[in-house]
Design a protein around this motif. Sequence first.
Motif, mmCIF file in Angstrom:
data_model
loop_
_atom_site.group_PDB
_atom_site.id
_atom_site.type_symbol
_atom_site.label_atom_id
_atom_site.label_comp_id
_atom_site.label_asym_id
_atom_site.label_seq_id
_atom_site.Cartn_x
_atom_site.Cartn_y
_atom_site.Cartn_z
ATOM 1 N N ARG A 5 7.333 -10.350 7.655
ATOM 2 C CA ARG A 5 7.300 -10.294 5.823
ATOM 3 C C ARG A 5 8.084 -8.984 5.633
ATOM 4 O O ARG A 5 7.993 -7.929 5.819
ATOM 5 N N PRO A 6 9.199 -9.510 4.608
ATOM 6 C CA PRO A 6 9.726 -10.630 4.178
ATOM 7 C C PRO A 6 10.201 -11.571 5.026
ATOM 8 O O PRO A 6 10.793 -10.770 6.174
ATOM 9 N N ALA A 7 10.020 -12.810 5.128
ATOM 10 C CA ALA A 7 10.659 -13.643 6.273
ATOM 11 C C ALA A 7 12.206 -13.917 5.936
ATOM 12 O O ALA A 7 12.700 -14.933 5.828
ATOM 13 N N ARG B 267 -0.434 -1.256 17.059
ATOM 14 C CA ARG B 267 -0.638 -0.108 16.143
ATOM 15 C C ARG B 267 -0.135 -0.587 14.874
ATOM 16 O O ARG B 267 1.076 -0.881 14.556
ATOM 17 N N GLY B 268 -1.174 -0.298 13.812
ATOM 18 C CA GLY B 268 -0.711 -0.232 12.564
ATOM 19 C C GLY B 268 -0.448 -1.637 11.895
ATOM 20 O O GLY B 268 0.095 -2.128 11.127
ATOM 21 N N ILE B 269 -0.776 -2.794 12.841
ATOM 22 C CA ILE B 269 -0.870 -4.082 12.367
ATOM 23 C C ILE B 269 -1.954 -4.728 11.938
ATOM 24 O O ILE B 269 -3.177 -4.136 12.392
ATOM 25 N N LYS C 82 0.914 -1.167 -0.074
ATOM 26 C CA LYS C 82 -0.136 0.008 -0.144
ATOM 27 C C LYS C 82 0.887 1.283 0.018
ATOM 28 O O LYS C 82 0.680 2.230 -0.973
ATOM 29 N N SER C 83 1.734 1.290 0.882
ATOM 30 C CA SER C 83 2.650 2.521 1.147
ATOM 31 C C SER C 83 3.409 2.790 -0.072
ATOM 32 O O SER C 83 3.693 3.684 -0.678
ATOM 33 N N THR C 84 4.011 1.481 -0.714
ATOM 34 C CA THR C 84 4.957 1.589 -1.909
ATOM 35 C C THR C 84 3.886 2.183 -3.010
ATOM 36 O O THR C 84 4.412 3.102 -3.762
ATOM 37 N N ASN D 85 13.448 -0.785 5.580
ATOM 38 C CA ASN D 85 12.848 -1.400 4.248
ATOM 39 C C ASN D 85 11.489 -1.797 4.505
ATOM 40 O O ASN D 85 10.561 -2.240 3.476
ATOM 41 N N LEU D 86 11.477 -2.236 5.775
ATOM 42 C CA LEU D 86 10.270 -2.885 5.926
ATOM 43 C C LEU D 86 8.879 -2.011 6.170
ATOM 44 O O LEU D 86 9.111 -0.984 6.401
ATOM 45 N N SER D 87 7.699 -2.893 5.744
ATOM 46 C CA SER D 87 6.611 -1.798 5.848
ATOM 47 C C SER D 87 6.447 -1.590 7.289
ATOM 48 O O SER D 87 6.906 -2.087 8.232
HETATM 49 N N1 LIG Z 1 12.958 0.886 0.197
HETATM 50 C C1 LIG Z 1 12.517 -0.191 0.318
HETATM 51 N N2 LIG Z 1 13.788 -1.324 -0.018
HETATM 52 C C2 LIG Z 1 13.148 -2.440 0.153
HETATM 53 N N3 LIG Z 1 12.148 -2.993 0.236
HETATM 54 C C3 LIG Z 1 11.006 -2.336 0.505
HETATM 55 C C4 LIG Z 1 11.172 -0.814 0.503
HETATM 56 N N4 LIG Z 1 9.960 -0.280 0.428
HETATM 57 C C5 LIG Z 1 9.133 -1.283 0.813
HETATM 58 N N5 LIG Z 1 9.639 -2.440 0.874
HETATM 59 C C6 LIG Z 1 9.117 -3.820 0.759
HETATM 60 O O1 LIG Z 1 7.989 -3.797 0.027
HETATM 61 C C7 LIG Z 1 6.819 -4.386 0.528
HETATM 62 C C8 LIG Z 1 5.461 -3.387 0.637
HETATM 63 O O2 LIG Z 1 5.732 -2.676 1.609
HETATM 64 P P1 LIG Z 1 4.654 -1.365 2.061
HETATM 65 O O3 LIG Z 1 5.537 -0.512 2.803
HETATM 66 O O4 LIG Z 1 4.119 -0.941 0.813
HETATM 67 O O5 LIG Z 1 3.659 -2.158 2.817
HETATM 68 P P2 LIG Z 1 2.239 -1.684 3.134
HETATM 69 O O6 LIG Z 1 1.303 -2.402 2.506
HETATM 70 O O7 LIG Z 1 2.153 -0.077 3.388
HETATM 71 O O8 LIG Z 1 2.066 -2.380 4.892
HETATM 72 P P3 LIG Z 1 1.787 -1.773 6.238
HETATM 73 O O9 LIG Z 1 0.384 -2.083 6.422
HETATM 74 O O10 LIG Z 1 2.642 -2.553 7.235
HETATM 75 O O11 LIG Z 1 2.205 -0.307 6.203
HETATM 76 C C9 LIG Z 1 7.259 -4.934 1.851
HETATM 77 O O12 LIG Z 1 7.631 -6.186 1.818
HETATM 78 C C10 LIG Z 1 8.711 -4.172 2.154
HETATM 79 O O13 LIG Z 1 9.457 -4.747 2.837
#
Ligand SMILES: Nc1ncnc2c1ncn2[C@@H]1O[C@H](COP(=O)(O)OP(=O)(O)OP(=O)(O)O)[C@@H](O)[C@H]1O
Lengths: 338, 508
Positions: free
Chosen positions: B397-399, B436-438, B46-48, B407-409
């Motif tokens: 995740r990723p595991a 929170r945020g989970i 989503k955030s990506t 880089n994690l969400s």
């Molecule tokens: N800068 C980055 N470098 C490497 N991997 C990334 C980067 N940004 C995001 N990811 C990976 O891309 C995937 C999607 O992340 P994203 O932040 O978009 O999730 P999300 O849907 O917003 O989750 P959440 O509900 O936890 O916020 C995840 O596996 C995350 O680890």
Amino acid sequence: MSPLSTLTPRTLKKPSPARSRLRGGARYAPTLATVGLFLAMFAVGAGMYPSFLSGQVFLNLFIDNTFLIVLAVGMTFVILTGGIDLSVGAVVALSMMVSATLLQQGWNAGAVIVLVLLIGGGLGLLMGLIIQYFDIQPFIVTLAGMFLARGLCYVISLDSIPVTEGFFTGMAQAQIPLSGDLFVSPGVLLALGIVAIAFFVLHHTRFGRTVYAIGGNEHSAMLMGLPVKSTKILVYALSGLCSAVAGILFSFYSLSGYSLAAQGMELDAIAAVVIGGTLLTGGTGYVLGSVVGVLVLGIVQTFIAYDGTLSSWWTKIVIGGLLLVFILLQRLFARKAG
Amino acid sequence: MNEIVPVVEMTDIAIGFPGVKALDGVDFRLFQGEVHSLMGENGAGKSTLIKALTGVYTIDSGAITVLGEPQRFSTPGESQAAGISTVYQEVNLCPNLTVEENVLLGREPRRRGSIDWKDVRSRTREVLAELQLDHIDPGSLLSTHSIAVQQLIAIARSVEINAKVLILDEPTSSLDADEVNQLFRVIRDLRDRGVAILFVSHFLEQVYEISDRMTVLRNGKLVGEYLTRDLSRMSLISKMIGKDMEALAELDQAPARTRAGSGAGATPFIEAQGLGRKGSVSNVDLAIYPGEVVGLAGLLGAGRTEIARLFFGADKADEGSIKVKGASQKIRSPRAAIDKRIGFCSEDRKEEGLIGDLTVRDNLVLAMQASKGWARRIPRRVQDELVAEYIEALDIRPANPDALIRNLSGGNQQKVLLARWLVTHPELLILDEPTRGIDIGAKTQIQKLVNKLAADGMSILFISSELEEVLRVSDRVAVIKDRAMVAEINNDGVSVEDVMTVIAGGAQ
Ligand SMILES: Nc1ncnc2c1ncn2[C@@H]1O[C@H](COP(=O)(O)OP(=O)(O)OP(=O)(O)O)[C@@H](O)[C@H]1O
Ligand SMILES: [Mg+2]
């Protein structure tokens, strides 16, 4: 999940106005401490040496340190973004060498000044570009810049080159009378003008606020849509430009160019900025504080000169001590505010 | 204007990071005058997707059109200039500047080249008033405000922009119902004025209340686009997690509370009497027995976090006493608390100091090593096993133990934070807003984990704004009101409403 699952009305903890005012005031605290320190030192000086308490002694602090004031202005911008510029002393020396050499060859003073400003600004711009686009630590890049500028000085000449050109010697001797028999040099007016411009830019333009924002949190500043890249580059160009101006002012003051001049002056500038209350981590500080920082360094020197028996190395020792005290002070304030 | 043309259209978007395909062939459309929710588990992308749209990340392939024009923003500044206003998931403001500066940074009104600070103040007042936040002093430093207030200020900044598109990535994660209502009022208002709004939240209740349409992502892939009224909660959840209805039923079950409990005559692990601190909280009488979960219920700002901080020594208590395992103790610092085997998983992810430039493994090993003492190195094999165990237990995740934290969400960072405390095996674990945020799946998992830890003998102090969650996991609930503890309820069949009544009335 029911809508009740998050709770209803919030009893927000409102910071009492007095408290938030105090917190706001805490931002000025390190700078105010420096002002207090300066006044105290002046008072002590007046107590020890009656002639200390004269307007001219105070004005001489400016006259003898015009170049340092200008350097500190540029350095304040850089440090506010969380960076550092180690090249400024060497750029001062390079500016002096270039002007002395070209003036000796009969160049026009105006042309020399323009060229020196271009070199200084250009060097700063180059360092800024490298820092931004290759994502290298400012410490490393400006250290390299320092060696480059200092090296160029040696290439130009190993000997001291005197300046005899009319405009420069005129500026060296010119005195602008104030009330009574007090006077300042034209350089002082220029330096104070630059301080005023810097103050305006930092507090009343978007560029200035971006400088503070980058120091606060660079990633946030980027996400807030601020022009982070160009601002960071510009800050180094500004610092380079200030170094060139400082070089010219130093030439007015010393009427020579020497490749070993202004050794360690970058450290004096950094010390002045830090003593003036700017945090090395960026985001907090005032350019006026940096000016007071320069005055504090100046008064330490004056003390030593008045005493007459102390070695000038005492200046360094006292400055070192002061720096330590101020960094400790900042820690203390940071902890209180945090 | 033409209703048919989307304000934002993203087609076949792909973004890869080393080792992860964050987005893969995702389509997304956003129309004028709608609230559109982007749904998916933690790490779904989503955030990506949002960052791809606003120019934080560059897309590997695909096309983006904004207002009918093909666009590829290369900085957030450009997307802002094109009328897209964004609140990113991390509260992104500058702590060293004042509230008013943060609200208008980069857009300060100017007069003859100089920022008009008077106008800055009045415009800030205006937008704060619109969000009913008049009590916030525009001249105060941002860092003096709580995370929730900072989040509100970030929202104020985003609505101050006269935008055509408003993107809110988990804007409500630290807000309570009242503020959420305030925000929703503003969102509806903007929607009615034709603004296109993209909304992300893990609270299904909120999503159903506010959105007209949803797009569901799973593992970086598009699952589909739906009208909110056509999609039941159950089918939404099953689309998000990719499991069928049977698996869901299990998810929804309250975790069974099976534990030793507080046998009469046992010594509590920790016991506070009349604990308090001037200007913070007062009169806290609370005992937590081994193997027991005690929940703290109360409004935001009631003093729940403050109590947690006293127990952990993050603030020093100046009244009352604390006994640990029956012996009188003074907990003067977090260090002292950790030595007494107390852990505190704080609500503030950034402050807490997850080290973003280190990997998941490094973060866990650091915590483990710190708790074991530096003299005895933990062998690599044991490290690997433990790290793998926690990654699995919390479904990080990723595991990949070598993924960098930053880089994690957002949700996955929260899980690592939790794991970091778990590896130290504290005897008392204080959890402040651990979910929170989970996402809902992981939330249930964490609740189950809390149960299991308690069953194994750990004492747990559980703080959450979601009263339902507090009741799900706690054996006892302490009610906090106006910075004091006003009641203690045994959780045998107590309903959310019962607790609400106590909170509202203050009567036992
Ligand atoms: N800068 C980055 N470098 C490497 N991997 C990334 C980067 N940004 C995001 N990811 C990976 O891309 C995937 C999607 O992340 P994203 O932040 O978009 O999730 P999300 O849907 O917003 O989750 P959440 O509900 O936890 O916020 C995840 O596996 C995350 O680890
Ligand atoms: Mg996210």
